[in-house]
Write a protein that holds these residues in place. Structure first.
Motif, mmCIF file in Angstrom:
data_model
loop_
_atom_site.group_PDB
_atom_site.id
_atom_site.type_symbol
_atom_site.label_atom_id
_atom_site.label_comp_id
_atom_site.label_asym_id
_atom_site.label_seq_id
_atom_site.Cartn_x
_atom_site.Cartn_y
_atom_site.Cartn_z
ATOM 1 N N CYS A 545 8.374 -5.741 14.681
ATOM 2 C CA CYS A 545 7.351 -6.416 13.872
ATOM 3 C C CYS A 545 6.035 -6.215 14.624
ATOM 4 O O CYS A 545 5.756 -6.941 15.590
ATOM 5 C CB CYS A 545 7.661 -7.896 13.713
ATOM 6 S SG CYS A 545 9.233 -8.245 12.894
ATOM 7 N N PRO A 546 5.217 -5.221 14.229
ATOM 8 C CA PRO A 546 4.067 -4.815 15.052
ATOM 9 C C PRO A 546 3.016 -5.897 15.266
ATOM 10 O O PRO A 546 2.271 -5.847 16.253
ATOM 11 C CB PRO A 546 3.488 -3.624 14.275
ATOM 12 C CG PRO A 546 4.015 -3.756 12.892
ATOM 13 C CD PRO A 546 5.345 -4.400 13.022
ATOM 14 N N PHE A 547 2.924 -6.875 14.366
ATOM 15 C CA PHE A 547 1.902 -7.914 14.507
ATOM 16 C C PHE A 547 2.444 -9.199 15.139
ATOM 17 O O PHE A 547 1.737 -10.198 15.202
ATOM 18 C CB PHE A 547 1.265 -8.213 13.150
ATOM 19 C CG PHE A 547 0.498 -7.043 12.599
ATOM 20 C CD1 PHE A 547 -0.676 -6.616 13.192
ATOM 21 C CD2 PHE A 547 0.977 -6.342 11.495
ATOM 22 C CE1 PHE A 547 -1.377 -5.535 12.699
ATOM 23 C CE2 PHE A 547 0.283 -5.254 10.988
ATOM 24 C CZ PHE A 547 -0.896 -4.840 11.588
ATOM 25 N N ILE A 548 3.692 -9.169 15.580
ATOM 26 C CA ILE A 548 4.224 -10.248 16.405
ATOM 27 C C ILE A 548 4.003 -9.868 17.860
ATOM 28 O O ILE A 548 4.454 -8.816 18.313
ATOM 29 C CB ILE A 548 5.721 -10.478 16.148
ATOM 30 C CG1 ILE A 548 5.974 -10.922 14.713
ATOM 31 C CG2 ILE A 548 6.275 -11.519 17.118
ATOM 32 C CD1 ILE A 548 5.406 -12.256 14.353
ATOM 33 N N THR A 549 3.282 -10.705 18.603
ATOM 34 C CA THR A 549 2.918 -10.402 19.979
ATOM 35 C C THR A 549 3.658 -11.336 20.940
ATOM 36 O O THR A 549 4.470 -12.167 20.539
ATOM 37 C CB THR A 549 1.400 -10.570 20.176
ATOM 38 O OG1 THR A 549 1.071 -11.969 20.061
ATOM 39 C CG2 THR A 549 0.627 -9.786 19.114
ATOM 40 N N SER A 550 3.322 -11.204 22.217
ATOM 41 C CA SER A 550 3.928 -12.084 23.226
ATOM 42 C C SER A 550 3.595 -13.542 22.965
ATOM 43 O O SER A 550 4.388 -14.433 23.280
ATOM 44 C CB SER A 550 3.447 -11.665 24.619
ATOM 45 O OG SER A 550 2.038 -11.741 24.707
ATOM 46 N N ALA A 551 2.429 -13.795 22.347
ATOM 47 C CA ALA A 551 2.067 -15.177 22.010
ATOM 48 C C ALA A 551 3.012 -15.743 20.961
ATOM 49 O O ALA A 551 3.421 -16.912 21.030
ATOM 50 C CB ALA A 551 0.623 -15.225 21.506
ATOM 51 N N GLY A 552 3.380 -14.922 19.975
ATOM 52 C CA GLY A 552 4.324 -15.369 18.951
ATOM 53 C C GLY A 552 5.692 -15.657 19.534
ATOM 54 O O GLY A 552 6.348 -16.654 19.166
ATOM 55 N N VAL A 553 6.142 -14.805 20.447
ATOM 56 C CA VAL A 553 7.436 -15.021 21.101
ATOM 57 C C VAL A 553 7.414 -16.323 21.892
ATOM 58 O O VAL A 553 8.348 -17.128 21.831
ATOM 59 C CB VAL A 553 7.784 -13.834 22.018
ATOM 60 C CG1 VAL A 553 9.095 -14.095 22.746
ATOM 61 C CG2 VAL A 553 7.864 -12.545 21.212
ATOM 62 N N ALA A 554 6.324 -16.554 22.604
ATOM 63 C CA ALA A 554 6.199 -17.788 23.383
ATOM 64 C C ALA A 554 6.196 -19.010 22.479
ATOM 65 O O ALA A 554 6.766 -20.052 22.824
ATOM 66 C CB ALA A 554 4.918 -17.742 24.217
ATOM 67 N N THR A 555 5.586 -18.891 21.309
ATOM 68 C CA THR A 555 5.558 -20.006 20.362
ATOM 69 C C THR A 555 6.957 -20.362 19.888
ATOM 70 O O THR A 555 7.320 -21.536 19.786
ATOM 71 C CB THR A 555 4.670 -19.654 19.151
ATOM 72 O OG1 THR A 555 3.336 -19.403 19.598
ATOM 73 C CG2 THR A 555 4.666 -20.779 18.144
ATOM 74 N N VAL A 556 7.746 -19.347 19.579
ATOM 75 C CA VAL A 556 9.126 -19.590 19.145
ATOM 76 C C VAL A 556 9.907 -20.315 20.233
ATOM 77 O O VAL A 556 10.590 -21.315 19.989
ATOM 78 C CB VAL A 556 9.819 -18.269 18.765
ATOM 79 C CG1 VAL A 556 11.305 -18.496 18.503
ATOM 80 C CG2 VAL A 556 9.159 -17.651 17.541
ATOM 81 N N VAL A 557 9.799 -19.824 21.457
ATOM 82 C CA VAL A 557 10.552 -20.394 22.569
ATOM 83 C C VAL A 557 10.142 -21.834 22.848
ATOM 84 O O VAL A 557 10.981 -22.706 23.110
ATOM 85 C CB VAL A 557 10.374 -19.518 23.830
ATOM 86 C CG1 VAL A 557 10.921 -20.221 25.054
ATOM 87 C CG2 VAL A 557 11.053 -18.174 23.636
ATOM 88 N N SER A 558 8.847 -22.115 22.760
ATOM 89 C CA SER A 558 8.356 -23.450 23.105
ATOM 90 C C SER A 558 8.528 -24.453 21.973
ATOM 91 O O SER A 558 8.665 -25.653 22.212
ATOM 92 C CB SER A 558 6.885 -23.378 23.509
ATOM 93 O OG SER A 558 6.093 -22.879 22.434
ATOM 94 N N SER A 559 8.535 -23.984 20.721
ATOM 95 C CA SER A 559 8.579 -24.899 19.573
ATOM 96 C C SER A 559 9.992 -25.252 19.130
ATOM 97 O O SER A 559 10.201 -26.324 18.557
ATOM 98 C CB SER A 559 7.816 -24.287 18.392
ATOM 99 O OG SER A 559 6.468 -24.037 18.715
ATOM 100 N N CYS A 560 10.939 -24.368 19.350
ATOM 101 C CA CYS A 560 12.305 -24.565 18.837
ATOM 102 C C CYS A 560 13.191 -25.119 19.949
ATOM 103 O O CYS A 560 13.711 -24.363 20.781
ATOM 104 C CB CYS A 560 12.865 -23.256 18.296
ATOM 105 S SG CYS A 560 11.848 -22.507 16.999
ATOM 106 N N VAL A 561 13.384 -26.420 19.943
ATOM 107 C CA VAL A 561 14.128 -27.060 21.038
ATOM 108 C C VAL A 561 15.604 -26.695 21.016
ATOM 109 O O VAL A 561 16.296 -26.809 22.034
ATOM 110 C CB VAL A 561 13.960 -28.588 20.969
ATOM 111 C CG1 VAL A 561 12.523 -28.984 21.215
ATOM 112 C CG2 VAL A 561 14.431 -29.129 19.615
ATOM 113 N N ASN A 562 16.115 -26.239 19.855
ATOM 114 C CA ASN A 562 17.531 -25.878 19.737
ATOM 115 C C ASN A 562 17.776 -24.378 19.839
ATOM 116 O O ASN A 562 18.899 -23.924 19.603
ATOM 117 C CB ASN A 562 18.085 -26.373 18.398
ATOM 118 C CG ASN A 562 18.054 -27.878 18.268
ATOM 119 O OD1 ASN A 562 18.375 -28.585 19.211
ATOM 120 N ND2 ASN A 562 17.644 -28.380 17.107
#
Length: 592
Positions: A545-562
């Protein structure tokens, strides 16, 4: 009153035991009870009926400890396919062992998973170290002596277990009802001992037991044929029709038979069909079996409820016509790569088997629209339909199914290029109970189909991977109409954008698993809104997904507690994210 134990001083042990029995063996509940106090721990150990073991650095020692702690265990499941855990981890369910086969134990991957072991330069020493992670005959003897009232035993890929250990189980555990030896290198002597001693045995799985021959299975059939109800055989090169003839002669109560063999021919299947009139489940992948054998099944097995035929090049419509004429109770039918079956086969099934509830047609190139139309007309109870690689099945077939099978709950279609919006719209308009829909790489399915589904069905599972005509409009309709959605695969949808993710976040709060790979229009913005609203997400796939960056990955990891798994390119993971969530990150390519 504070400081007084009113429960333990009043309630007797028998009442606690009855309470624990109502936990249905759920590990988390049992463990929670055992942590309350020493008395509850002892009572819970006494009441424990089931133990599941992966492996550890010394499974024999674990088994010894188990038999000391849990004296009333009835069911033991050991599976050595799982990765090796730390040797210091211990629990009632052990996280598990190494590879799948004995040969794989010596692979590079197996060695890398055992880095905590000392590996000498001597390859023989290394092999001994690796084998210490497998249950041995000594461990099995300990298990048999400690759990004499064992009823179910599963030894999956326990490659160091031989006839010696199995014989001990047979002699000491005479109440055994179910035995799974998948991938074990046991021999004929062990299986013969089971036949001699375990007169209550009902379920036997011999898949990938390469050391067995006809001798062992014939002895078993002689010994416990009166009780055996289920038998599974696969990749046992030395088991031939001789064994099945013995099964047909002695196992008259057999209800389930699963065969995957290049060496079984008509005689064996004929013997089972003639001798086992109670047969209701039959799964066959035997390239040397022809119409003659299946005609016998149609003649003698009127109780048949499930039939699965895989990779048959020698079956014709005669076989299925015989099944349709006699097997009126048939509820589930799977036809995979049966090239000589045509619409005539499905028409015969539709006419004779009106109770059909599950149908899968996979790669049967001569089956087309007419066969499915017959099913739609005659089988109103159909609840599950899978059509895979069926090039001759089109919209008219799906419309017939939708109009005739209104209780349809599960529909899976893959690479059926003649099916488009018309058929799926009919499903949305008629099948209000549909909860599971998969339309993989169906080029003619677009937004109009999903709009109809969103308006008519409340889906829990949706897979539209590779349906390139689907865009935001279709997914928005799903988001607004399917609030109970828990699984979504929208990979390879080139026209899907952030607006769809925003709507999914608003409308599907129960979403747990999402696959976004190869979606070239979504960005960090849409992803952030999705994970902010869908707080239950456990897995997210988003490679290429070319417009998903390291910031997006970090958001997923930090926002999804499960969150338990994130699949992404390695170069998109920052050092901070890797430190924070390294255990849940998976990479499609280790180095790009």
């Amino acid at each position: 009153m504070r400081g007084h134990d009113l429960i333990n001083t009043v309630l007797p042990d028998e009442l606690f035991l009855e309470i624990f029995r109502h936990l249905d063996g759920l590990k988390s509940s049992c463990d929670a009870c055992s942590l309350v106090c020493k008395r509850w721990l002892n009572i819970e150990r006494f009441s424990r009926r089931t133990v599941r073991i992966g492996a550890s650095s010394n499974p024999d020692a674990f088994v010894k400890l188990l038999v000391q702690r849990f004296v009333n265990v009835r069911n033991v499941y050991i599976d050595e396919r799982l990765p090796v855990s730390s040797p210091f981890q211990f629990g009632y369910i052990f996280p598990g062992p190494t590879p799948t086969t004995k040969k794989r134990r010596h692979s590079k991957n197996a060695r890398s998973s055992l880095e905590h072991l000392h590996v000498s330069e001597d390859s023989r020493s290394e092999e001994r170290d690796l084998e210490s992670f497998s249950l041995s005959d000594a461990g099995l003897v300990t298990l048999a002596e400690g759990f004499a009232r064992l009823e179910k035993l599963s030894l999956v890929w326990c490659s160091n277990v031989t006839s010696v250990g199995l014989k001990s189980v047979a002699e000491k555990c005479r109440s055994l009802k179910a035995l799974d030896l998948q991938g074990c290198y046991v021999g004929d002597q062990g299986l013969a001992a089971v036949g001699e001693c375990c007169k209550l045995l009902e379920d036997l799985n011999l898949r990938f037991c390469e050391g067995l021959t006809d001798t062992g299975l014939v002895e078993l059939a002689h010994g416990c044929g009166k009780s055996l109800k289920a038998l599974g055989i696969a990749a046992c090169a030395k088991i031939t029709d001789i064994s099945l003839e013995a099964v047909g002669s002695h196992c008259t109560l057999l209800q389930t038979l699963s065969l995957d063999s290049e060496f079984i021919k008509n005689q064996g299947v004929l013997a089972v069909a003639q001798g086992c009139s109670s047969l209701n489940v039959l799964k066959l992948q035997c390239i040397n079996v022809t119409d003659e054998a299946l005609l016998a099944v149609g003649t003698y097995c009127s109780s048949l409820e499930l039939l699965a035929l895989y990779s048959f090049q020698r079956f014709t419509d005669r076989s299925l016509c015989a099944i349709g004429n006699v097997c009126k109770r048939l509820k589930s039918l799977t036809l995979s790569d049966c090239y000589f079956l045509s619409d005539k086969s499905l028409e015969a099934i539709a006419t004779g088997c009106v109770e059909l509830a599950q149908l899968e047609v996979n790669g049967c190139h001569n089956i087309g629209t007419a066969g499915l139309e017959a099913i739609g007309r005659s089988c109103p109870g159909l609840s599950e339909l899978a059509l895979l690689y069926c090039q001759r099945i089109g919209d008219d077939a799906i419309c017939s199914i939708a109009q005739g099978c209104r209780n349809l709950k599960k529909l899976h279609i893959r690479r059926c290029y003649e099916i488009g919006d018309k058929g799926i719209i009919a499903v949305g308009e008629n099948c209000k109970s549909l909860t599971d829909l998969s339309l993989r790489f169906c080029d003619r399915v677009g937004d109009a189909a999903l709009i109809a589904i969103g308006q008519g069905c409340s889906l829990r599972y949706l897979n539209v991977s590779g349906c390139h005509q689907i865009g935001d409009a279709g997914l928005i309709a799903i988001a607004r109409g399917c609030p109970e959605l828990v699984y979504l695969d929208v990979s390879v949808l080139q026209n899907l954008g952030d607006m769809a993710l925003w709507e999914l976040g608003e409308g599907c709060p129960l979403l747990k698993d999402i696959v976004l790979s190869h979606c070239r229009q979504i960005t960090d913005v849409g992803l952030a809104y999705l994970v902010k609203k869908c707080t239950r997400i456990e897995s997210c796939h988003m490679v290429y997904c070319p417009f998903i960056t390291s910031a997006g990955v970090a958001t997923v990891v930090s926002s999804c507690v499960n969150i338990k798994k994130v699949l992404v390119e390695k170069w998109k993971v920052s050092q901070r994210t890797r430190r924070r969530a390294g255990s849940i990150l998976s990479y499609l390519c280790m180095d790009l």
